[in-house]
Design an enzyme around this catalytic site. Structure first.
Site, PDB file in Angstrom:
ATOM      1  N   ASP A 175      42.082  41.606  37.162  1.00  0.00           N
ATOM      2  CA  ASP A 175      41.269  41.020  36.098  1.00  0.00           C
ATOM      3  C   ASP A 175      41.317  41.870  34.839  1.00  0.00           C
ATOM      4  O   ASP A 175      41.405  41.354  33.719  1.00  0.00           O
ATOM      5  CB  ASP A 175      39.811  40.893  36.558  1.00  0.00           C
ATOM      6  CG  ASP A 175      39.633  39.852  37.640  1.00  0.00           C
ATOM      7  OD1 ASP A 175      39.667  38.656  37.319  1.00  0.00           O
ATOM      8  OD2 ASP A 175      39.460  40.230  38.805  1.00  0.00           O
ATOM      9  N   SER A 176      41.228  43.178  35.016  1.00  0.00           N
ATOM     10  CA  SER A 176      41.180  44.072  33.865  1.00  0.00           C
ATOM     11  C   SER A 176      42.503  44.096  33.115  1.00  0.00           C
ATOM     12  O   SER A 176      42.527  44.126  31.876  1.00  0.00           O
ATOM     13  CB  SER A 176      40.804  45.483  34.325  1.00  0.00           C
ATOM     14  OG  SER A 176      39.531  45.485  34.938  1.00  0.00           O
TER      15      SER A 176
END
Length: 403
Positions: A175-176
Site C-alpha cells: 500500500d505504501s
C-alpha cells in the site's frame, strides 16, 4: 515558514479514500502544503480510526496511527449515497487540483464521480486512482489489498528463507509503495498541466504494479536466462558479502562489505590479510563464487566479539554496518534525533507523544506537521460555509443525513 512558501501551497486535494494507500498518498501532499479535504462517511469515518493501538479521546478511542496518517488534513463528512452529499462532493471537486481515490474500480462511476463527469466540470483535474489491479484488464473489478499486490508483484515470493513458505514484511509495504507512486504521478501530472495547456489526466496506480516496479532485475534475468529468483534468507546471491550476523552477546547486526575496496578494508580490520590480498576476491564475481567461505569468516569474527566492538571496528574501517533496530532503539539513536525523525506532538488531552518526522528533507521548503488527524467531521461546517451554504442549510443537510 509561511503557508504560501510551502512547495504545494495553493494545491487543493479532495481525498475519497480509506485505510492506507489513498490516505497515505494525500498525506504526503498535505505534509508539503497542499490543502487536503478528506471525505468520510458520517458516523463511521475511515476504518483506520479504529485500527491497532487506540487512545482514549473525547469521542471514544482513536488509533494512534490515525493521528499520523491524517495529519494536516481536513475531515468533512458526506453521505455519498445521498444526492445532496454527491452534490457537495462535486462542488469540492470543481475547485480541486487533485482527487485521490482508492475504491474498487467502478465504485466512483456508480456514484457519478467517475473520471468523465468530474473532468467535465473541472478539465484541469488530476485524478489519482489507486486500486488492486488498476482500472483496466480482466482483474480490474476484483478486490485487492496490499498483501495481494505484494504477492502478485513478486515481493512475497522472494522474501524469507528457502526451506520455508514466503513471509510478509512487518508493515503494509505494498500500500505504501503504491501511495508513493500515486503522489509522484500526481506531481508529474500537475507539471504537465502547467506546461502543456492546463489539461488534467488520470494517474492509474495498481498495487501489484507498484510492487512489481521495485523488483530490480527479476524480469530480464528470467527472459534472457530463464532464471527465477528464489528466497535466500538474509543474503542475496550475486552481491557478496552482505548478510546478518550474530555477536557474542546475542545481538543481530548487518554488515555490507560488497564493494571491492570496502571488502578489502573489512578483511584488513579483522586480521585476514590473506583474503584482503587474494586477487580472486578483488571483484564481486570472485567473492560470490566463494560466498560460503567469506560468510564463515565473518560469522566467526562477529561471533567472537560483542556488538559494540564489531560496530566500532567496522566504523573505523568505514565498512557499512548497523544493528537491526527495534523502535525502542530508534528512540535512543542520535542520528534519528539529529534529523528530527521523532517529532513531539500533543494528543487531544495534551499529553506529549512522538510521531514520525516528515521526509524528504527539503532545504528551503521543508514539510511539517501542522496538526494531527482531525476528529470525524471536524471541518464540515467550515468547508460548507466556504462553499456558500448557510447555517440553516447546514443544519438541514445534517438532519437529512447528507453530511
Amino acid at each position: 515558514m509561511t503557508e504560501s512558501a510551502k512547495p504545494l501551497a495553493g494545491v487543493k486535494v479532495v481525498e475519497f479514500g480509506t485505510l492506507i494507500a489513498g490516505p497515505f498518498c494525500s498525506r504526503i501532499l498535505a505534509e508539503f502544503g497542499a490543502e487536503v479535504i478528506k471525505i468520510e462517511a458520517p458516523g463511521e469515518g475511515d476504518p483506520l480510526r479504529k485500527w491497532r493501538k487506540l487512545y482514549p479521546t473525547g469521542d471514544g478511542e482513536t488509533s494512534l496511527w490515525w493521528f499520523v496518517q491524517a495529519r494536516n488534513k481536513q475531515s468533512v463528512t458526506l453521505n455519498l449515497k445521498h444526492p445532496e452529499g454527491i452534490a457537495i462532493a462535486r462542488k469540492l471537486v470543481a475547485e480541486a487540483d487533485i482527487v485521490v481515490e482508492n475504491f474498487r474500480p467502478g465504485v466512483m462511476e456508480k456514484l457519478g464521480l467517475g473520471w468523465d463527469p468530474l473532468s467535465a466540470i473541472n478539465p484541469g483535474l488530476v485524478m489519482v486512482r489507486l486500486s488492486g489491479f488498476g482500472q483496466t484488464g480482466p482483474m480490474a473489478s476484483q478486490p485487492g489489498f496490499g498483501a495481494i499486490g505484494e504477492s502478485m508483484g513478486g515481493l512475497r515470493y522472494v522474501t524469507g528463507f528457502p526451506d520455508r513458505p514466503p513471509v510478509k514484511t512487518g508493515i503494509s509495504i505494498g500500500d505504501s509503495i503504491a501511495a508513493l507512486w500515486g503522489a509522484l504521478g500526481a506531481l508529474m501530472a500537475l507539471r504537465h498541466r502547467e506546461v502543456h495547456g492546463g489539461k488534467g489526466q488520470v494517474v492509474d496506480v495498481a498495487l501489484y504494479e507498484a510492487v512489481f516496479a521495485m523488483m530490480e532485475s527479476l524480469v530480464p534475468e528470467f527472459d534472457v536466462f530463464g532464471f527465477i529468483r528464489e528466497r535466500t534468507g538474509n543474503v542475496m546471491p550475486g552481491i557478496t558479502p552482505s548478510n546478518t550476523h550474530t555477536t557474542r552477546d546475542g545481538k543481530h547486526l548487518i554488515i555490507g562489505a560488497n564493494g571491492d575496496a570496502i571488502f578489502r578494508r573489512l578483511m584488513l580490520a579483522i586480521g585476514r590479510v590473506d583474503l584482503a590480498d587474494d586477487p580472486q576476491l578483488g571483484s564481486n564475481a570472485g567473492r560470490d563464487a566463494r560466498a560460503a567461505e567469506i560468510y564463515g569468516v565473518i560469522d566467526a569474527w562477529v561471533g567472537a566479539n560483542d556488538a559494540e566492538t564489531v560496530l566500532r571496528i567496522a566504523a573505523e574501517a568505514q565498512v557499512p554496518s548497523s544493528p537491526i533496530y527495534s523502535v525502542a532503539d530508534m528512540f535512543r539513536d542520535p542520528q534519528f534525533l539529529a534529523r528530527q525523525m521523532l517529532e513531539v506532538a500533543q494528543l487531544p488531552d495534551g499529553k506529549d507523544f512522538r510521531i514520525p518526522g516528515v521526509i524528504p528533507k527539503l532545504s528551503l521548503t521543508p514539510g511539517e506537521t501542522r496538526w494531527l488527524g482531525p476528529a470525524l467531521g471536524e471541518h464540515t461546517e467550515t468547508v460548507l460555509d466556504r462553499l456558500g451554504y448557510s447555517p440553516d442549510e447546514i443544519v438541514r443537510l445534517r438532519g437529512d443525513g447528507a453530511i
